[in-house]
Motif scaffolding. Structure first.
Motif, PDB file in Angstrom:
ATOM      1  N   LYS A  94     -35.669  35.994 -18.744  1.00 45.78           N
ATOM      2  CA  LYS A  94     -35.843  35.289 -20.019  1.00 45.78           C
ATOM      3  C   LYS A  94     -36.195  33.821 -19.768  1.00 45.78           C
ATOM      4  O   LYS A  94     -35.723  33.213 -18.824  1.00 45.78           O
ATOM      5  CB  LYS A  94     -34.552  35.375 -20.851  1.00 45.78           C
ATOM      6  CG  LYS A  94     -34.653  34.735 -22.229  1.00 45.78           C
ATOM      7  CD  LYS A  94     -33.296  34.755 -22.922  1.00 45.78           C
ATOM      8  CE  LYS A  94     -33.367  34.098 -24.289  1.00 45.78           C
ATOM      9  NZ  LYS A  94     -33.795  32.695 -24.237  1.00 45.78           N
ATOM     10  N   LYS A  95     -37.009  33.271 -20.661  1.00 43.56           N
ATOM     11  CA  LYS A  95     -37.366  31.858 -20.535  1.00 43.56           C
ATOM     12  C   LYS A  95     -36.110  30.996 -20.708  1.00 43.56           C
ATOM     13  O   LYS A  95     -35.110  31.442 -21.285  1.00 43.56           O
ATOM     14  CB  LYS A  95     -38.403  31.483 -21.581  1.00 43.56           C
ATOM     15  CG  LYS A  95     -37.902  31.575 -23.017  1.00 43.56           C
ATOM     16  CD  LYS A  95     -38.961  31.125 -24.013  1.00 43.56           C
ATOM     17  CE  LYS A  95     -38.396  31.154 -25.443  1.00 43.56           C
ATOM     18  NZ  LYS A  95     -39.377  30.683 -26.436  1.00 43.56           N
ATOM     19  N   PRO A  96     -36.117  29.734 -20.235  1.00 39.86           N
ATOM     20  CA  PRO A  96     -34.937  28.863 -20.367  1.00 39.86           C
ATOM     21  C   PRO A  96     -34.495  28.713 -21.816  1.00 39.86           C
ATOM     22  O   PRO A  96     -35.301  28.765 -22.743  1.00 39.86           O
ATOM     23  CB  PRO A  96     -35.443  27.530 -19.802  1.00 39.86           C
ATOM     24  CG  PRO A  96     -36.558  27.895 -18.887  1.00 39.86           C
ATOM     25  CD  PRO A  96     -37.223  29.088 -19.498  1.00 39.86           C
ATOM     26  N   PHE A  97     -33.192  28.510 -21.983  1.00 37.17           N
ATOM     27  CA  PHE A  97     -32.625  28.337 -23.324  1.00 37.17           C
ATOM     28  C   PHE A  97     -33.049  26.995 -23.909  1.00 37.17           C
ATOM     29  O   PHE A  97     -33.063  25.974 -23.219  1.00 37.17           O
ATOM     30  CB  PHE A  97     -31.090  28.377 -23.272  1.00 37.17           C
ATOM     31  CG  PHE A  97     -30.523  29.748 -23.060  1.00 37.17           C
ATOM     32  CD1 PHE A  97     -30.271  30.585 -24.141  1.00 37.17           C
ATOM     33  CD2 PHE A  97     -30.236  30.202 -21.784  1.00 37.17           C
ATOM     34  CE1 PHE A  97     -29.738  31.841 -23.952  1.00 37.17           C
ATOM     35  CE2 PHE A  97     -29.699  31.453 -21.576  1.00 37.17           C
ATOM     36  CZ  PHE A  97     -29.448  32.287 -22.672  1.00 37.17           C
ATOM     37  N   SER A  98     -33.358  26.992 -25.199  1.00 38.84           N
ATOM     38  CA  SER A  98     -33.543  25.750 -25.938  1.00 38.84           C
ATOM     39  C   SER A  98     -32.253  25.442 -26.679  1.00 38.84           C
ATOM     40  O   SER A  98     -31.337  26.285 -26.751  1.00 38.84           O
ATOM     41  CB  SER A  98     -34.700  25.879 -26.935  1.00 38.84           C
ATOM     42  OG  SER A  98     -34.355  26.799 -27.971  1.00 38.84           O
ATOM     43  N   SER A  99     -32.143  24.234 -27.245  1.00 40.39           N
ATOM     44  CA  SER A  99     -30.945  23.905 -28.016  1.00 40.39           C
ATOM     45  C   SER A  99     -30.807  24.836 -29.214  1.00 40.39           C
ATOM     46  O   SER A  99     -29.698  25.221 -29.587  1.00 40.39           O
ATOM     47  CB  SER A  99     -30.986  22.443 -28.465  1.00 40.39           C
ATOM     48  OG  SER A  99     -32.146  22.188 -29.225  1.00 40.39           O
ATOM     49  N   ASP A 138     -28.719  20.229 -19.136  1.00 39.45           N
ATOM     50  CA  ASP A 138     -28.584  20.994 -17.887  1.00 39.45           C
ATOM     51  C   ASP A 138     -29.105  22.411 -18.067  1.00 39.45           C
ATOM     52  O   ASP A 138     -29.849  22.938 -17.229  1.00 39.45           O
ATOM     53  CB  ASP A 138     -27.112  21.061 -17.457  1.00 39.45           C
ATOM     54  CG  ASP A 138     -26.544  19.718 -17.046  1.00 39.45           C
ATOM     55  OD1 ASP A 138     -27.328  18.856 -16.627  1.00 39.45           O
ATOM     56  OD2 ASP A 138     -25.318  19.540 -17.176  1.00 39.45           O
ATOM     57  N   ILE A 139     -28.698  23.036 -19.172  1.00 42.33           N
ATOM     58  CA  ILE A 139     -29.043  24.436 -19.415  1.00 42.33           C
ATOM     59  C   ILE A 139     -30.535  24.594 -19.706  1.00 42.33           C
ATOM     60  O   ILE A 139     -31.176  25.559 -19.284  1.00 42.33           O
ATOM     61  CB  ILE A 139     -28.191  24.989 -20.584  1.00 42.33           C
ATOM     62  CG1 ILE A 139     -26.719  25.025 -20.154  1.00 42.33           C
ATOM     63  CG2 ILE A 139     -28.663  26.366 -21.020  1.00 42.33           C
ATOM     64  CD1 ILE A 139     -25.754  25.276 -21.277  1.00 42.33           C
ATOM     65  N   MET A 140     -31.112  23.621 -20.409  1.00 39.36           N
ATOM     66  CA  MET A 140     -32.525  23.689 -20.761  1.00 39.36           C
ATOM     67  C   MET A 140     -33.440  23.541 -19.550  1.00 39.36           C
ATOM     68  O   MET A 140     -34.573  24.042 -19.549  1.00 39.36           O
ATOM     69  CB  MET A 140     -32.863  22.590 -21.786  1.00 39.36           C
ATOM     70  CG  MET A 140     -32.275  22.818 -23.156  1.00 39.36           C
ATOM     71  SD  MET A 140     -32.541  21.398 -24.268  1.00 39.36           S
ATOM     72  CE  MET A 140     -34.332  21.367 -24.387  1.00 39.36           C
TER      73      MET A 140
END
Length: 376
Positions: A94-99, A138-140
């Motif tokens: 999956k692509k990186p998480f956005s806010s 960090d997560i993004m």
């Protein structure tokens, strides 16, 4: 057209309400009406909700329309609090998480836990990615193999939960936001006092709540059943006062009002209550020990902050010796104006009892969820 908001500070022994007009940027909120209802001690959650509905209806009459926002801060004598970790399923590739993805994931988990009857409400307090504390940034911008929300939740007994649901049905469904009082206080202290590590001690009528703030978030909490009522009961028994008269005596003595020597007599009368409170306080501290050393910053609020023996004890280093790297605490009395740089909003929010209500107003105006991220 001005916007109006209603704040309700709800507990089993009292309800405080404040209607205010939302200010323009940089201005002070304009208070429209402050209301309060005192309840019989331990009168029960269902009766509390009934009185809350009366305040909601009174607000509708005052404004002649529905408030734009209603926030209900629920205390620990009504709700059961819990610190929980909610894991997010990770889809490989999956692509990186956005806010926005993070917010949607939390809302989905919240619906799931509510649907299962596990919680009535919950607020996210921090994030974990790959097993470590993380920020949205960090997560993004990282490869995430595991993700979890640390949440502060609350649940109700079946009868109280049903009563709150019924309260929402006024005028075909009034939108109410329920938040734990502990979370609102912790966030208010962090933002208004510009402090990330502290112990918050709230002594109310029926109970005392400890909130440990570490890194700007709730790390632990504890509630025990000893409060102002225990001290007032000793005065009532010795002087033949009713409960409210005994509480007034405590209030007067804290301001130095009374005959010479009365303060010493009051401490003698309430000595057994203080020893009982101290024992439970130290037991509750044991549950916070695993969170590491305390910073020594202590905020005291609630009606019990007026009791001289409690204030004196918390201001000394006796209880802090084994759980902090400082020798003595830095004790600050947290009154309502503390949340607004010393301003009482036209005299509407004053004293230690109104601190929760002030924290709710602060939350309403300034709260940003942890998902908020400035792309700039």
């Amino acid at each position: 057209k001005p916007k109006f908001r209603l704040m309700l500070d709800v507990d089993s022994h009292a309800i405080r309400a404040l209607i205010f007009e939302v200010p323009r940027s940089g201005e002070v909120p304009k208070v429209i009406k402050k209301m309060a209802v005192q309840l019989r001690l331990a009168s029960g959650g269902v009766r509390t909700v009934a009185k809350m509905r009366e305040l909601l209806l009174a607000t509708l009459k005052i404004l002649e329309r529905v408030p734009d926002q209603v926030i209900v801060g629920v205390g620990p004598s009504i709700a059961e609090y819990a610190l929980q970790q909610w894991s997010v399923p990770i889809i490989p590739g999956k692509k990186p998480f956005s806010s926005k993805d993070l917010e949607d994931q939390f809302e989905e988990l919240l619906r799931m836990h509510k649907g299962a009857g596990e919680v009535a409400s919950a607020v996210p307090i921090s994030l974990k990615a790959n097993g470590y504390p993380a920020t949205v940034a960090d997560i993004m911008h990282s490869h995430v193999t595991s993700l979890a929300f640390m949440v502060f939740s609350m649940s109700f007994s079946k009868d109280v939960g049903s009563a709150f649901v019924n309260a929402k049905n006024i005028l075909g469904g009034l939108s109410l936001e329920f938040v734990p009082s502990a979370f609102v206080l912790a966030e208010g202290v962090r933002d208004a006092q510009k402090i990330a590590h502290a112990l918050i001690v709230e002594v109310n009528d029926a109970e005392t709540m400890l909130i440990l703030l570490k890194g700007g978030a709730i790390a632990a909490y504890s509630v025990f059943s000893s409060g102002v009522a225990n001290f007032a009961r000793r005065i009532s028994d010795r002087r033949g006062f009713i409960h409210e008269e005994a509480k007034d005596t405590i209030r007067q003595m804290s301001y130095g009002i009374g005959l010479v020597g009365d303060s010493q007599k009051m401490e003698e009368m309430t000595a057994s209550a203080f020893l009982g409170w101290k024992k439970k306080f130290l037991e509750s501290l044991d549950s916070l020990y695993c969170q590491g050393p305390l910073s020594g910053d202590v905020f005291l609020l609630g009606e019990g902050a007026r009791i001289p023996s409690l204030r004196s004890y918390l201001g000394t280093g006796e209880w802090l010796q084994d759980i902090s790297y400082v020798s003595s605490p830095r004790l600050l009395l947290l009154d309502a104006p503390s949340f607004f740089e010393g301003r009482s909003l036209g005299g509407a929010l004053e004293g230690l009892e109104d601190a929760r209500l002030a924290a709710l107003v602060h939350y309403s105006l300034f709260h940003k969820p942890i998902f908020w991220y400035n792309e700039d």
